[in-house]
Design an enzyme around this catalytic site. Structure first.
Site, PDB file in Angstrom:
ATOM      1  N   TYR A 120       0.663  -1.155   0.072  1.00  0.00           N
ATOM      2  CA  TYR A 120       0.014  -0.009   0.081  1.00  0.00           C
ATOM      3  C   TYR A 120       0.924   1.326  -0.134  1.00  0.00           C
ATOM      4  O   TYR A 120       1.963   1.111   0.391  1.00  0.00           O
ATOM      5  CB  TYR A 120      -0.814  -0.050   1.241  1.00  0.00           C
ATOM      6  CG  TYR A 120      -0.208  -0.019   2.423  1.00  0.00           C
ATOM      7  CD1 TYR A 120      -0.100   1.292   3.284  1.00  0.00           C
ATOM      8  CD2 TYR A 120       0.159  -0.798   3.150  1.00  0.00           C
ATOM      9  CE1 TYR A 120       0.308   1.521   4.719  1.00  0.00           C
ATOM     10  CE2 TYR A 120       0.860  -0.810   4.467  1.00  0.00           C
ATOM     11  CZ  TYR A 120       0.905   0.331   5.066  1.00  0.00           C
ATOM     12  OH  TYR A 120       1.685   0.311   6.337  1.00  0.00           O
ATOM     13  N   TYR A 176      15.784  -3.454   9.559  1.00  0.00           N
ATOM     14  CA  TYR A 176      16.369  -2.197  10.157  1.00  0.00           C
ATOM     15  C   TYR A 176      17.823  -2.542  10.478  1.00  0.00           C
ATOM     16  O   TYR A 176      18.347  -3.512  10.716  1.00  0.00           O
ATOM     17  CB  TYR A 176      15.676  -1.964  11.394  1.00  0.00           C
ATOM     18  CG  TYR A 176      14.437  -1.684  11.722  1.00  0.00           C
ATOM     19  CD1 TYR A 176      13.887  -0.407  11.251  1.00  0.00           C
ATOM     20  CD2 TYR A 176      13.532  -2.815  11.720  1.00  0.00           C
ATOM     21  CE1 TYR A 176      12.406  -0.349  11.296  1.00  0.00           C
ATOM     22  CE2 TYR A 176      12.202  -2.443  11.692  1.00  0.00           C
ATOM     23  CZ  TYR A 176      11.583  -1.196  11.700  1.00  0.00           C
ATOM     24  OH  TYR A 176      10.309  -1.055  11.823  1.00  0.00           O
ATOM     25  N   HIS A 185       2.855   5.933  14.392  1.00  0.00           N
ATOM     26  CA  HIS A 185       1.920   5.672  13.418  1.00  0.00           C
ATOM     27  C   HIS A 185       0.866   4.810  13.975  1.00  0.00           C
ATOM     28  O   HIS A 185       0.927   3.945  15.066  1.00  0.00           O
ATOM     29  CB  HIS A 185       2.471   5.244  12.123  1.00  0.00           C
ATOM     30  CG  HIS A 185       2.958   3.882  12.246  1.00  0.00           C
ATOM     31  ND1 HIS A 185       4.292   3.682  12.570  1.00  0.00           N
ATOM     32  CD2 HIS A 185       2.512   2.523  12.031  1.00  0.00           C
ATOM     33  CE1 HIS A 185       4.573   2.345  12.918  1.00  0.00           C
ATOM     34  NE2 HIS A 185       3.478   1.701  12.266  1.00  0.00           N
TER      35      HIS A 185
END
Length: 358
Positions: A120, A176, A185
């Site tokens: 997305y 990461y 978020h």
């Protein structure tokens, strides 16, 4: 100094800013006379209220809400983690060789995303920004979930009763490097059903709730709640922890390479990019693969994180004012403010912070 009644400059400064002694200590009661920075969050669907970040009682109440809606289990052994981590390295190598579809790979400084099943748009990719603007890519624009994810990860979670069979149709690998992060978020409510399931690999880290990010240099406010995340552990977010408070990974919590596999289910009515969207690819079901990068260096898992570091520097130099005015209410982890009217939303008692949606 003596004329002002102070024999020590530190005493005078302390009397001028008495709130600094208590700031950051969430277990110390507020004296009730201070007006700290405020956070708005929802107690129920029809009820909103504000509280002060400096109020220990309310912060502790919020922390209890988070704890009650988080489930953690240790399911994967070190040997099983090792097998899965080898598979993650293979994903990184394939991405470096340009063997995935266009929207499968999303590179950012010190953190790469690999979308499988469903992907997305978010952050700077959005033509219109804000909560609810995220869109799924068209079917076929990201690669299918690899068989090893089903066999080594999803089936183990089903057999242990963490998720029902057939629940997962979206798998994302976040890889990461030390110092990498993902800003505060909320996984988009209009795209993903709950719960949100993640499995951690390579090293231990932490998931923080209720933080605020500022940039250049990057700074993160004190979390409402810190959840330790161990290698091989499974974390399940639902209810308040998934919907009503932001979560993030701070740079200081990534001390070694760390990867997380996020398993989710998209909602049947989740919006998709249409064929006329500038972000959509050509009508072909399988877009042309990325070209392999030419390099004299031997490929390794860390290499995927190097090319975009300079791009971040260029972006910051093009927008030097972004760090001075961090966005309130951003739509995803990669978004930084370009809102020139932010001063209209400030109050004398502090800055209101809206929830980021991701």
């Amino acid at each position: 100094m003596a004329a002002s009644g102070y024999s020590d400059l530190r005493e005078k400064l302390k009397s001028m800013t008495p709130h600094r002694d208590d700031y950051g200590n969430k277990f110390r009661a507020s004296n009730g006379s201070e007006k700290g920075r405020k956070r708005k969050y929802r107690e129920s669907d029809d009820d909103e209220y504000e509280h002060s970040d400096d109020s220990a009682d309310l912060r502790e109440q919020e922390a209890r809400r988070v704890r009650s809606s988080v489930l953690q289990r240790s399911i994967f052994t070190p040997e099983e983690c090792g097998r899965i981590e080898e598979k993650i390295d293979e994903v990184v190598a394939k991405a470096e060789a340009g063997l995935y579809r266009e929207h499968t790979v999303d590179r950012a400084p010190l953190r790469n995303k690999y979308f499988f099943g469903e992907g997305y748009t978010y952050g700077a990719q959005l033509e219109r920004r804000g909560p609810g603007q995220e869109r799924l890519y068209r079917k076929g624009e990201v690669d299918e979930i690899p068989s090893w994810v089903h066999e080594l990860v999803i089936e183990r979670l089903v057999s242990n009763g963490v998720i029902p069979e057939g629940f997962v149709n979206s798998a994302v690998i976040n890889d990461y490097q030390p110092g990498g992060c993902i800003v505060s978020h909320v996984d988009p409510l209009h795209i993903f059903a709950r719960p949100i399931v993640s499995v951690s690999f390579f090293s231990d880290s932490a998931l923080c709730f209720g933080c605020r990010f500022q940039f250049k240099p990057i700074r993160v406010s004190e979390p409402v709640f810190v959840l330790p995340v161990r290698r091989g552990s499974v974390t399940v977010l639902s209810g308040y922890a998934a919907d009503d408070i932001t979560h993030c990974i701070r740079p200081q919590d990534i001390k070694e390479r760390r990867a997380v596999i996020i398993l989710r289910k998209t909602k049947p009515d989740a919006p998709r990019l249409d064929s006329e969207s500038p972000l959509s690819s050509s009508p072909a079901l399988r877009p042309a693969p990325l070209k392999a990068k030419r390099s004299h260096r031997k490929a390794d898992p860390d290499a995927a994180h190097r090319p975009r570091v300079l791009e971040m520097d260029k972006e910051e130099n093009r927008h030097p004012s972004l760090s001075r005015h961090p966005r309130r209410g951003a739509s995803s982890e990669n978004y930084r403010s370009r809102d020139e009217d932010h001063d209209k939303h400030q109050e004398s008692s502090g800055r209101k912070v809206k929830m980021r949606r991701h």
